[in-house]
Motif scaffolding. Structure first.
Motif, PDB file in Angstrom:
ATOM      1  N   ILE A   1      22.591  18.115   4.927  1.00 21.92           N
ATOM      2  CA  ILE A   1      22.329  17.033   5.887  1.00 21.92           C
ATOM      3  C   ILE A   1      21.806  15.856   5.078  1.00 21.92           C
ATOM      4  O   ILE A   1      20.894  16.010   4.251  1.00 21.92           O
ATOM      5  N   LEU A   2      22.388  14.678   5.323  1.00 22.25           N
ATOM      6  CA  LEU A   2      21.955  13.478   4.613  1.00 22.25           C
ATOM      7  C   LEU A   2      20.667  12.941   5.231  1.00 22.25           C
ATOM      8  O   LEU A   2      20.575  12.821   6.457  1.00 22.25           O
ATOM      9  N   MET A   3      19.684  12.669   4.380  1.00 24.75           N
ATOM     10  CA  MET A   3      18.401  12.159   4.894  1.00 24.75           C
ATOM     11  C   MET A   3      17.889  11.018   4.032  1.00 24.75           C
ATOM     12  O   MET A   3      18.159  10.972   2.833  1.00 24.75           O
ATOM     13  N   LEU A   4      17.082  10.179   4.670  1.00 27.64           N
ATOM     14  CA  LEU A   4      16.362   9.123   3.978  1.00 27.64           C
ATOM     15  C   LEU A   4      15.237   9.786   3.181  1.00 27.64           C
ATOM     16  O   LEU A   4      14.563  10.686   3.707  1.00 27.64           O
ATOM     17  N   ALA A   5      15.042   9.331   1.928  1.00 25.48           N
ATOM     18  CA  ALA A   5      14.026   9.955   1.071  1.00 25.48           C
ATOM     19  C   ALA A   5      12.986   8.921   0.630  1.00 25.48           C
ATOM     20  O   ALA A   5      12.913   7.819   1.178  1.00 25.48           O
ATOM     21  N   ASP A   6      12.175   9.305  -0.327  1.00 20.16           N
ATOM     22  CA  ASP A   6      11.248   8.408  -1.023  1.00 20.16           C
ATOM     23  C   ASP A   6      10.229   7.759  -0.079  1.00 20.16           C
ATOM     24  O   ASP A   6       9.568   8.461   0.673  1.00 20.16           O
ATOM     25  N   GLU A   7      10.111   6.432  -0.106  1.00 17.29           N
ATOM     26  CA  GLU A   7       9.081   5.755   0.695  1.00 17.29           C
ATOM     27  C   GLU A   7       9.616   4.425   1.203  1.00 17.29           C
ATOM     28  O   GLU A   7      10.590   3.882   0.655  1.00 17.29           O
ATOM     29  N   ILE A   8       8.982   3.923   2.256  1.00 20.36           N
ATOM     30  CA  ILE A   8       9.255   2.548   2.720  1.00 20.36           C
ATOM     31  C   ILE A   8       7.893   1.864   2.770  1.00 20.36           C
ATOM     32  O   ILE A   8       7.027   2.240   3.562  1.00 20.36           O
ATOM     33  N   SER A   9       7.700   0.893   1.891  1.00 21.40           N
ATOM     34  CA  SER A   9       6.375   0.277   1.736  1.00 21.40           C
ATOM     35  C   SER A   9       6.538  -1.092   1.083  1.00 21.40           C
ATOM     36  O   SER A   9       7.643  -1.437   0.651  1.00 21.40           O
ATOM     37  N   PRO A  10       5.448  -1.843   0.944  1.00 20.02           N
ATOM     38  CA  PRO A  10       5.566  -3.146   0.270  1.00 20.02           C
ATOM     39  C   PRO A  10       5.988  -3.033  -1.207  1.00 20.02           C
ATOM     40  O   PRO A  10       6.286  -4.045  -1.834  1.00 20.02           O
ATOM     41  N   ASP A  11       6.030  -1.797  -1.748  1.00 14.90           N
ATOM     42  CA  ASP A  11       6.561  -1.618  -3.103  1.00 14.90           C
ATOM     43  C   ASP A  11       8.072  -1.814  -3.137  1.00 14.90           C
ATOM     44  O   ASP A  11       8.628  -2.217  -4.153  1.00 14.90           O
ATOM     45  N   ASN A  12       8.745  -1.460  -2.035  1.00 13.01           N
ATOM     46  CA  ASN A  12      10.216  -1.573  -2.076  1.00 13.01           C
ATOM     47  C   ASN A  12      10.823  -2.393  -0.939  1.00 13.01           C
ATOM     48  O   ASN A  12      12.026  -2.358  -0.708  1.00 13.01           O
ATOM     49  N   CYS A  13       9.950  -3.157  -0.260  1.00 12.50           N
ATOM     50  CA  CYS A  13      10.444  -4.123   0.742  1.00 12.50           C
ATOM     51  C   CYS A  13       9.937  -5.499   0.343  1.00 12.50           C
ATOM     52  O   CYS A  13       8.829  -5.622  -0.175  1.00 12.50           O
ATOM     53  N   ARG A  14      10.697  -6.540   0.636  1.00  9.45           N
ATOM     54  CA  ARG A  14      10.133  -7.892   0.555  1.00  9.45           C
ATOM     55  C   ARG A  14       9.743  -8.304   1.966  1.00  9.45           C
ATOM     56  O   ARG A  14      10.583  -8.262   2.874  1.00  9.45           O
ATOM     57  N   LEU A  15       8.491  -8.682   2.111  1.00  8.94           N
ATOM     58  CA  LEU A  15       7.927  -8.984   3.425  1.00  8.94           C
ATOM     59  C   LEU A  15       7.270 -10.354   3.358  1.00  8.94           C
ATOM     60  O   LEU A  15       6.368 -10.567   2.536  1.00  8.94           O
ATOM     61  N   TRP A  16       7.744 -11.278   4.197  1.00  3.03           N
ATOM     62  CA  TRP A  16       7.184 -12.641   4.195  1.00  3.03           C
ATOM     63  C   TRP A  16       6.564 -12.919   5.553  1.00  3.03           C
ATOM     64  O   TRP A  16       7.142 -12.563   6.597  1.00  3.03           O
TER      65      TRP A  16
END
Ligand code: ADP
Ligand code: UDP
Length: 252
Positions: A190-205
């Motif tokens: 099953i394909l899944m999202l891994a790792d993290e979602i955070s200000p380390d890997n998003c650009r947020l303005w």
């Protein structure tokens, strides 16, 4: 959990063997790196903030049936996740032109794109994560055609959802990087999202001022990196300022 078995130490996280079969523990460090590890520093409290922010966003994504590895947060710096076979492709979704896109193609920084762009990069630090096409992914068997279609569809759903979620807190989701993996259940995956979602890997303005609330503050020496990450956590409501201060005092 004492005496955990370390499996891998990366730039931002340590991966330990999980408490149950087919699980791992992600330990979020305060280490910050940029330009493929050439620039390094410590951002106090970053690991705690990313652990909480990623918990929130992965949990919300689960609620709309976006399959992901998150099981539960264990403590301030650790979360239990499903063990996946990581697909060695970094998937970048862009809503606004900036960063490497602007450098590579000479597009005006800050241009709002007429529709989101999805790009692929090979996850290989030795090669500086080169940009690749869907043809490379299929021919070199980093993912199957069917997996790639699913990756594009999930990435697009994640973008739509997160754009709205951040917008409700007056934050523009400029771009982000996600990773995918296969969760093996007997001989089916099953394909899944891994790792993290955070200000380390998003650009947020910030919506009004365009103030950067992400790792670009570190990459570009803009200062107050820790405050920017805290601001994102406070706006999303994962931690209050008082809670964060308490947490940092009693850090693991
Ligand atoms: P890097 O490896 O780029 O230095 P990190 O320090 O964030 O990055 O390390 C975390 C590593 O764990 C990454 O290589 C990521 O691909 C991998 N990873 C993330 N989630 C999972 C998972 N559910 N199963 C297996 N590996 C994972
Ligand atoms: N990104 C990431 N890890 C990487 C490269 C990029 O998380 O190894 C994220 C980055 O934070 C941004 C998006 O992917 O949100 C697009 O990054 P870009 O290609 O513009 O790269 P950069 O300017 O960081 O070289």
């Amino acid at each position: 959990m004492k005496n955990k078995e370390k499996i891998y130490e990366g730039k931002a996280k340590i991966i330990y063997k999980g408490t149950k079969p087919n699980t791992l523990i992600q330990y979020f460090k305060d280490d910050a790196t940029a330009f493929n590890n050439k620039k390094k520093s410590i951002i106090p409290g970053k690991g705690v903030l990313n652990n909480f922010i990623s918990e929130l966003l992965m949990s919300r994504l689960s609620e709309i049936n976006v399959p992901n590895h998150f099981i539960k947060r264990l403590n301030m710096r650790e979360q239990l996740v499903r063990k996946l076979e990581i697909i060695p492709v970094e998937v970048v979704v862009r809503n606004v032109a900036t960063g490497s896109l602007v450098k590579r193609l000479g597009i005006k920084d800050g241009k709002v794109l007429s529709r989101p762009i999805i790009e692929f990069y090979l996850k290989n630090d030795d090669l500086n994560d080169p940009i690749i096409s869907d043809e490379h992914i299929i021919v070199f068997e980093w993912a199957t055609h069917q997996e790639l279609e699913e990756i594009i569809s999930i990435a697009s759903r994640v973008n739509d959802f997160l754009t709205g979620y951040f917008f409700s807190q007056s934050i523009r989701l400029v771009d982000f990087k996600i990773e995918f993996g296969r969760f093996w259940d007997s001989d089916e995956s099953i394909l899944m999202l891994a790792d993290e979602i955070s200000p380390d890997n998003c650009r947020l303005w910030d919506i009004k001022t365009n103030k950067k609330l992400d790792k670009d503050r570190f990459r570009q020496d803009l200062g107050d990196v820790d405050k920017a990450y805290q601001e994102v956590a406070y706006r999303l409501g994962v931690l209050s300022e008082n809670e964060f201060k308490k947490v940092i005092k009693n850090d693991l």
